[in-house]
Design a protein around this motif. Structure first.
Motif, mmCIF file in Angstrom:
data_model
loop_
_atom_site.group_PDB
_atom_site.id
_atom_site.type_symbol
_atom_site.label_atom_id
_atom_site.label_comp_id
_atom_site.label_asym_id
_atom_site.label_seq_id
_atom_site.Cartn_x
_atom_site.Cartn_y
_atom_site.Cartn_z
ATOM 1 N N CYS A 42 0.856 -1.236 -0.103
ATOM 2 C CA CYS A 42 0.094 -0.036 0.114
ATOM 3 C C CYS A 42 0.773 1.092 -0.034
ATOM 4 C CB CYS A 42 -0.904 -0.060 1.190
ATOM 5 S SG CYS A 42 -1.945 1.455 1.425
ATOM 6 N N HIS A 64 0.052 -4.213 5.756
ATOM 7 C CA HIS A 64 -1.415 -4.267 6.295
ATOM 8 C C HIS A 64 -2.309 -4.769 5.316
ATOM 9 C CE1 HIS A 64 -0.743 -0.243 4.678
ATOM 10 N NE2 HIS A 64 -2.230 -0.340 4.505
ATOM 11 N N CYS A 151 -7.054 -2.945 2.187
ATOM 12 C CA CYS A 151 -6.813 -1.647 2.504
ATOM 13 C C CYS A 151 -7.546 -1.029 1.210
ATOM 14 C CB CYS A 151 -5.529 -1.367 2.796
ATOM 15 S SG CYS A 151 -5.199 0.462 3.384
HETATM 16 ZN ZN LIG Z 1 -3.014 0.781 3.205
#
Ligand SMILES: [Zn+2]
Ligand SMILES: [Zn+2]
Length: 338
Positions: A42, A64, A151
């Motif tokens: 990300c 994450h 995410c």
């Molecule tokens: Zn993220």
């Protein structure tokens, strides 16, 4: 003692991760130990590695958007067992008792801790997680294609909901989050206008492929004024730019955790009840809502897989705009599949 590979940030602002063998950790009573099958990369990971966020725990294993299989469970864990596939997102812990937590806003909990930022994340062969913050994933997605949901999908969806129900939606920055949310928006009958860096024709082509009504450079005017805009790119000058493109009453949502400074702009851009807001983190309800939606409408995730040991190459490619869709790390002991 069993060892695992972890890609670790050992100094703040190191801008690069070190490959470190460390012992496979033991789950605490409320934790699960997960064998990582895939972990999305990300833009927030870049901000962590580049030292752009305060309060980063050092050393830290980023990541994450973890898809893994439960290996062991702590003695107080209920509802998960070895062999279960789970997803582990950015929100790794919230206190559960503060005013924010008790009013459905655990994303703003002052005691919250975040995966890959304050809690070691998924750039490793194994990861620990609080079992209450792990989610069952839609079975329609394989491990690599499920990772970006965690995410790009979840926080993208929270941003999308904050943008309201207007028909014409602008999206600034057409990366991992945008490519998922554009599909949700098109599915719901919205018109999507995709803005990219000038000259990024690959991202513009991807946007059109996914149903965008128009794709162009962030400096261009869309063919119609926008009802709302979401800014996924970490570029502050896009805020006045987007405001200048939305209709009276329109909203501009800043979806990233970090953004360069917003230049001053004339009040007339905000006048007539336009608004600017940020979106921070996610709640577990966001995760449940989005994963159920994904299972139903099945947005496709376009992934660029990398071996776990090539995490630095993935980060560099993301930093330099060479990732279209989402980069995903896969431990090398497993098959790389596209
Ligand atoms: Zn993220
Ligand atoms: Zn709280």
């Amino acid at each position: 003692m069993a060892l695992m590979l972890s890609m670790t940030l050992t100094r703040p602002t190191a801008r690069t991760l070190d490959a470190i063998d460390r012992p496979v950790p033991e789950p605490a009573p409320d934790q699960i130990l997960v064998r990582v099958r895939a972990c999305g990369v990300c833009r927030t990971d870049l901000h962590v590695v580049d030292g752009e966020l305060p309060d980063t725990t050092i050393p830290i294993v980023p990541g994450h958007e973890i898809v893994g299989v439960v290996e062991r469970v702590g003695r107080d864990v209920a509802g998960l067992a070895p062999g279960d596939r789970v997803g582990i997102p950015w929100l790794g812990y919230a206190c559960g008792v503060c005013e924010y937590c008790r009013s459905g806003r655990e994303n703003l909990c002052r005691q919250a801790r975040f995966t890959g930022y304050q809690i070691d994340g998924g750039y490793a062969e194994f990861a620990l997680a609080d079992a209450r913050f792990a989610f069952t994933l839609p079975p329609e997605y394989d491990d690599v294609h499920a990772a970006p949901l965690l995410c790009a999908g979840l926080i993208g969806y929270r941003s999308y909901r904050m943008a309201g129900s207007g028909r014409r939606l602008g999206i600034y920055g057409f990366g991992a989050a945008a490519h998922i949310i554009a599909q949700v928006a098109v599915h719901e009958g919205r018109e999507v206008f995709a803005f990219t860096s000038p000259g990024d024709t690959a991202a513009q082509d991807l946007a059109r492929t996914l149903g965008a009504a128009w794709a162009g450079a962030s400096t261009e005017a869309p063919p119609e004024p926008l009802d709302a805009a979401i800014i996924f790119a970490p570029v502050g000058r896009l805020v006045p730019e987007a405001l200048s493109r939305v209709v009276p009453g329109g909203v501009v949502v800043c979806a990233g955790i970090h953004m360069s400074d917003i230049p001053s702009f004339p009040y007339r851009l905000l006048w007539e009840e336009r608004s600017v807001r940020s979106v921070a983190n996610l709640t577990r309800q966001d995760a449940r809502d989005f994963l159920a939606l994904a299972s139903r409408i099945r947005p496709r995730t376009h992934v660029q897989p990398y071996a776990l040991s090539d995490a630095n190459a993935a980060l560099t490619d993301l930093r330099e705009g060479r990732v279209h869709g989402a980069a995903v790390l896969v431990p090398t002991s497993q098959n790389l599949h596209k």
